[in-house]
Motif scaffolding. Structure first.
Motif, PDB file in Angstrom:
ATOM      1  N   MET A  16      37.118  43.213  53.420  1.00 22.99           N
ATOM      2  CA  MET A  16      37.406  43.403  52.584  1.00 22.99           C
ATOM      3  C   MET A  16      36.738  43.359  51.142  1.00 22.99           C
ATOM      4  SD  MET A  16      40.436  41.464  51.002  1.00 22.99           S
ATOM      5  CE  MET A  16      41.431  41.435  52.823  1.00 22.99           C
ATOM      6  N   ASN A  17      36.227  43.669  49.983  1.00 26.49           N
ATOM      7  CA  ASN A  17      36.131  44.021  48.313  1.00 26.49           C
ATOM      8  C   ASN A  17      35.833  42.110  48.686  1.00 26.49           C
ATOM      9  OD1 ASN A  17      36.162  43.183  45.769  1.00 26.49           O
ATOM     10  ND2 ASN A  17      35.602  45.047  45.724  1.00 26.49           N
ATOM     11  N   ASP A  18      34.534  41.452  48.290  1.00 26.04           N
ATOM     12  CA  ASP A  18      35.036  39.978  48.018  1.00 26.04           C
ATOM     13  C   ASP A  18      35.982  39.427  46.433  1.00 26.04           C
ATOM     14  OD1 ASP A  18      33.389  40.675  45.831  1.00 26.04           O
ATOM     15  OD2 ASP A  18      33.069  38.160  45.098  1.00 26.04           O
ATOM     16  N   LEU A  19      35.877  40.710  45.979  1.00 23.18           N
ATOM     17  CA  LEU A  19      37.147  40.043  43.997  1.00 23.18           C
ATOM     18  C   LEU A  19      38.191  40.673  44.930  1.00 23.18           C
ATOM     19  CD1 LEU A  19      37.386  39.389  41.667  1.00 23.18           C
ATOM     20  CD2 LEU A  19      36.581  42.140  41.051  1.00 23.18           C
ATOM     21  N   LEU A  20      38.333  41.397  45.723  1.00 22.88           N
ATOM     22  CA  LEU A  20      40.017  41.918  46.160  1.00 22.88           C
ATOM     23  C   LEU A  20      40.725  40.601  47.345  1.00 22.88           C
ATOM     24  CD1 LEU A  20      42.455  43.211  46.752  1.00 22.88           C
ATOM     25  CD2 LEU A  20      41.689  44.635  48.333  1.00 22.88           C
ATOM     26  N   ALA A  21      40.069  40.396  47.906  1.00 21.51           N
ATOM     27  CA  ALA A  21      40.257  38.554  48.477  1.00 21.51           C
ATOM     28  C   ALA A  21      40.132  37.824  47.547  1.00 21.51           C
ATOM     29  CB  ALA A  21      38.355  38.549  49.783  1.00 21.51           C
TER      30      ALA A  21
ATOM     31  N   GLN B 152      45.641  47.850  52.488  1.00 20.97           N
ATOM     32  CA  GLN B 152      46.471  49.189  53.293  1.00 20.97           C
ATOM     33  C   GLN B 152      45.136  50.770  53.314  1.00 20.97           C
ATOM     34  OE1 GLN B 152      49.017  48.752  55.098  1.00 20.97           O
ATOM     35  NE2 GLN B 152      48.999  46.567  54.043  1.00 20.97           N
ATOM     36  N   PRO B 153      45.705  51.406  54.639  1.00 26.31           N
ATOM     37  CA  PRO B 153      44.776  52.217  54.807  1.00 26.31           C
ATOM     38  C   PRO B 153      45.146  53.210  53.192  1.00 26.31           C
ATOM     39  CG  PRO B 153      45.979  51.992  56.745  1.00 26.31           C
ATOM     40  CD  PRO B 153      46.179  51.349  55.235  1.00 26.31           C
ATOM     41  N   GLY B 154      44.356  53.927  52.679  1.00 28.78           N
ATOM     42  CA  GLY B 154      44.233  54.495  51.991  1.00 28.78           C
ATOM     43  C   GLY B 154      43.849  54.168  50.752  1.00 28.78           C
ATOM     44  N   TYR B 155      43.758  53.082  49.906  1.00 28.75           N
ATOM     45  CA  TYR B 155      43.402  52.468  49.319  1.00 28.75           C
ATOM     46  C   TYR B 155      41.838  52.356  49.136  1.00 28.75           C
ATOM     47  CZ  TYR B 155      48.546  51.144  47.960  1.00 28.75           C
ATOM     48  OH  TYR B 155      49.296  51.095  47.546  1.00 28.75           O
ATOM     49  N   GLU B 156      41.774  52.439  47.553  1.00 25.18           N
ATOM     50  CA  GLU B 156      39.807  51.974  48.047  1.00 25.18           C
ATOM     51  C   GLU B 156      39.900  51.454  46.598  1.00 25.18           C
ATOM     52  OE1 GLU B 156      38.123  56.611  46.896  1.00 25.18           O
ATOM     53  OE2 GLU B 156      38.818  57.239  48.676  1.00 25.18           O
ATOM     54  N   VAL B 157      39.402  50.756  46.577  1.00 22.15           N
ATOM     55  CA  VAL B 157      38.767  49.558  45.912  1.00 22.15           C
ATOM     56  C   VAL B 157      37.325  49.451  45.735  1.00 22.15           C
ATOM     57  CG1 VAL B 157      40.487  48.378  46.219  1.00 22.15           C
ATOM     58  CG2 VAL B 157      39.373  47.476  47.395  1.00 22.15           C
ATOM     59  N   SER B 158      36.745  49.097  44.324  1.00 22.72           N
ATOM     60  CA  SER B 158      35.562  48.804  44.185  1.00 22.72           C
ATOM     61  C   SER B 158      35.526  47.400  42.794  1.00 22.72           C
ATOM     62  CB  SER B 158      34.369  49.896  43.300  1.00 22.72           C
ATOM     63  OG  SER B 158      35.844  50.379  42.619  1.00 22.72           O
ATOM     64  N   GLU B 159      34.286  46.893  42.482  1.00 26.12           N
ATOM     65  CA  GLU B 159      34.451  45.807  41.267  1.00 26.12           C
ATOM     66  C   GLU B 159      33.437  46.842  40.406  1.00 26.12           C
ATOM     67  OE1 GLU B 159      32.960  41.126  40.340  1.00 26.12           O
ATOM     68  OE2 GLU B 159      33.008  41.888  42.314  1.00 26.12           O
ATOM     69  N   LEU B 160      34.100  46.704  38.809  1.00 25.95           N
ATOM     70  CA  LEU B 160      33.497  46.921  37.918  1.00 25.95           C
ATOM     71  C   LEU B 160      33.096  45.880  36.807  1.00 25.95           C
ATOM     72  CD1 LEU B 160      36.523  49.667  36.280  1.00 25.95           C
ATOM     73  CD2 LEU B 160      34.281  50.541  37.720  1.00 25.95           C
TER      74      LEU B 160
ATOM     75  N   THR C  33      36.415  35.825  30.009  1.00 29.03           N
ATOM     76  CA  THR C  33      35.687  36.393  31.064  1.00 29.03           C
ATOM     77  C   THR C  33      36.622  37.104  31.904  1.00 29.03           C
ATOM     78  OG1 THR C  33      32.914  35.766  29.721  1.00 29.03           O
ATOM     79  CG2 THR C  33      33.129  37.055  32.101  1.00 29.03           C
ATOM     80  N   TRP C  34      36.528  37.914  32.664  1.00 23.43           N
ATOM     81  CA  TRP C  34      37.641  38.385  33.623  1.00 23.43           C
ATOM     82  C   TRP C  34      36.350  39.404  34.385  1.00 23.43           C
ATOM     83  CZ3 TRP C  34      42.137  40.666  29.936  1.00 23.43           C
ATOM     84  CH2 TRP C  34      42.834  38.687  29.257  1.00 23.43           C
ATOM     85  N   ARG C  35      36.869  39.211  35.558  1.00 18.63           N
ATOM     86  CA  ARG C  35      36.051  40.489  36.233  1.00 18.63           C
ATOM     87  C   ARG C  35      37.274  41.934  36.569  1.00 18.63           C
ATOM     88  NH1 ARG C  35      34.659  37.174  41.824  1.00 18.63           N
ATOM     89  NH2 ARG C  35      33.239  39.328  42.411  1.00 18.63           N
ATOM     90  N   ARG C  36      36.775  42.488  36.822  1.00 17.77           N
ATOM     91  CA  ARG C  36      37.805  43.959  37.724  1.00 17.77           C
ATOM     92  C   ARG C  36      37.496  44.980  38.391  1.00 17.77           C
ATOM     93  NH1 ARG C  36      37.248  48.205  31.978  1.00 17.77           N
ATOM     94  NH2 ARG C  36      34.386  48.056  32.938  1.00 17.77           N
ATOM     95  N   LEU C  37      38.672  44.548  38.578  1.00 17.27           N
ATOM     96  CA  LEU C  37      38.575  45.450  40.010  1.00 17.27           C
ATOM     97  C   LEU C  37      39.734  46.493  39.619  1.00 17.27           C
ATOM     98  CD1 LEU C  37      38.607  44.920  43.368  1.00 17.27           C
ATOM     99  CD2 LEU C  37      41.422  44.619  43.554  1.00 17.27           C
ATOM    100  N   ARG C  38      39.061  48.156  39.783  1.00 18.95           N
ATOM    101  CA  ARG C  38      39.248  49.052  40.294  1.00 18.95           C
ATOM    102  C   ARG C  38      39.525  49.424  41.240  1.00 18.95           C
ATOM    103  NH1 ARG C  38      37.556  54.535  41.774  1.00 18.95           N
ATOM    104  NH2 ARG C  38      37.540  56.086  40.095  1.00 18.95           N
ATOM    105  N   VAL C  39      41.182  49.902  41.017  1.00 24.73           N
ATOM    106  CA  VAL C  39      42.181  50.193  42.409  1.00 24.73           C
ATOM    107  C   VAL C  39      42.588  52.165  42.664  1.00 24.73           C
ATOM    108  CG1 VAL C  39      43.836  50.283  44.079  1.00 24.73           C
ATOM    109  CG2 VAL C  39      42.364  48.266  42.837  1.00 24.73           C
TER     110      VAL C  39
END
Length: 240
Positions: free
Chosen positions: A1-6, A131-139, A148-154
């Motif tokens: 799992m993406n560490d920001l999502l975790a 869930q299957p089908g979601y794609e996440v990455s950090e901006l 300062t906020w981290r950003r999760l692109r979904v």
């Protein structure tokens, strides 16, 4: 799992706790210019919503009349009376918005569709992103009002009804979602910035009780303080 999502899932209560529940309900006090602009002043002012946490489904009540409620699913939206009799319904509701702009009036079924998918999106984030089908990455990081906020692109799956395919969630240092950006397909692609505040703990799950939506400018900053597109205050929240 993406560490920001975790981090974000853990901050909102954690997946094991979330999976103990089947649905969430709340009283909504709703405002903003969207509803009269779309031809439905007062309809969304004070009502209850129930959202399914296992599949994409939602219902608002009372809707238009005191004994009516909505039934939202991605491929169908309906208004029913207290006995479950269908007052009116619409299959493939997304197609009915083709050619719409921000000013295009909505039918009451279109209003029910928008309200249904919106609250389903808000209540299920961030837990559904695994869930299957979601794609996440950090901006890259984002600074706003001294934070300062981290950003999760979904990127959402095609079969999920929501504002738009790509949405961005801004995460504070504790892991809570503080801002949510999206382009609203059913509003002609209008860009929105959605702030989430006043979190409460409901059975171990953190839920934002104050939501405010504004226009998002081309430089990614909000147009403040007006127009306030949508305001939502949540009360009487229950997880079951």
């Amino acid at each position: 799992m993406n560490d920001l999502l975790a981090l974000t899932i853990a901050a909102h209560g954690g997946l094991p706790r979330w999976e103990q529940f089947d649905n969430i309900s709340a009283r909504l006090l709703v405002g903003g210019v969207t509803w009269p602009m779309k031809g439905h002043p007062g309809v969304m002012d004070d009502l209850h919503v129930t959202v399914d946490l296992k599949k994409e489904w939602a219902s608002h009540s009372p809707f238009i009349q005191t004994d009516w409620h909505t039934v939202f699913e991605p491929g169908r939206v309906a208004i029913e009376d207290a006995n479950g009799t269908v007052v009116e319904e619409l299959a493939n509701p997304r197609a009915s918005f083709k050619g719409h702009t921000v000013e295009t009036p909505w039918t009451r079924l279109q209003l029910a569709y928008f309200a249904g998918y919106a609250m389903w999106t808000y209540f299920n984030a961030p837990f559904n992103f695994i869930q299957p089908g979601y794609e996440v990455s950090e901006l890259e990081l984002w600074e706003e009002n001294g934070e300062t906020w981290r950003r999760l692109r979904v990127q959402f799956p095609e079969n999920v009804a929501t504002h738009g395919a790509v949405q961005v969630f801004y995460i504070d240092k504790t892991g809570l979602i503080r801002r949510h950006d999206y382009d609203v397909d059913v509003l002609g692609g209008a860009s929105a910035v959605h702030y989430t505040d006043d979190y409460v703990d409901v059975n171990g799950i953190k839920i934002a009780t104050k939501r405010r939506v504004y226009v998002r400018k081309e430089d990614n900053t909000p147009l403040l303080p007006e127009p306030l597109l949508v305001s939502v205050d949540l009360k009487e929240i229950e997880l079951r």
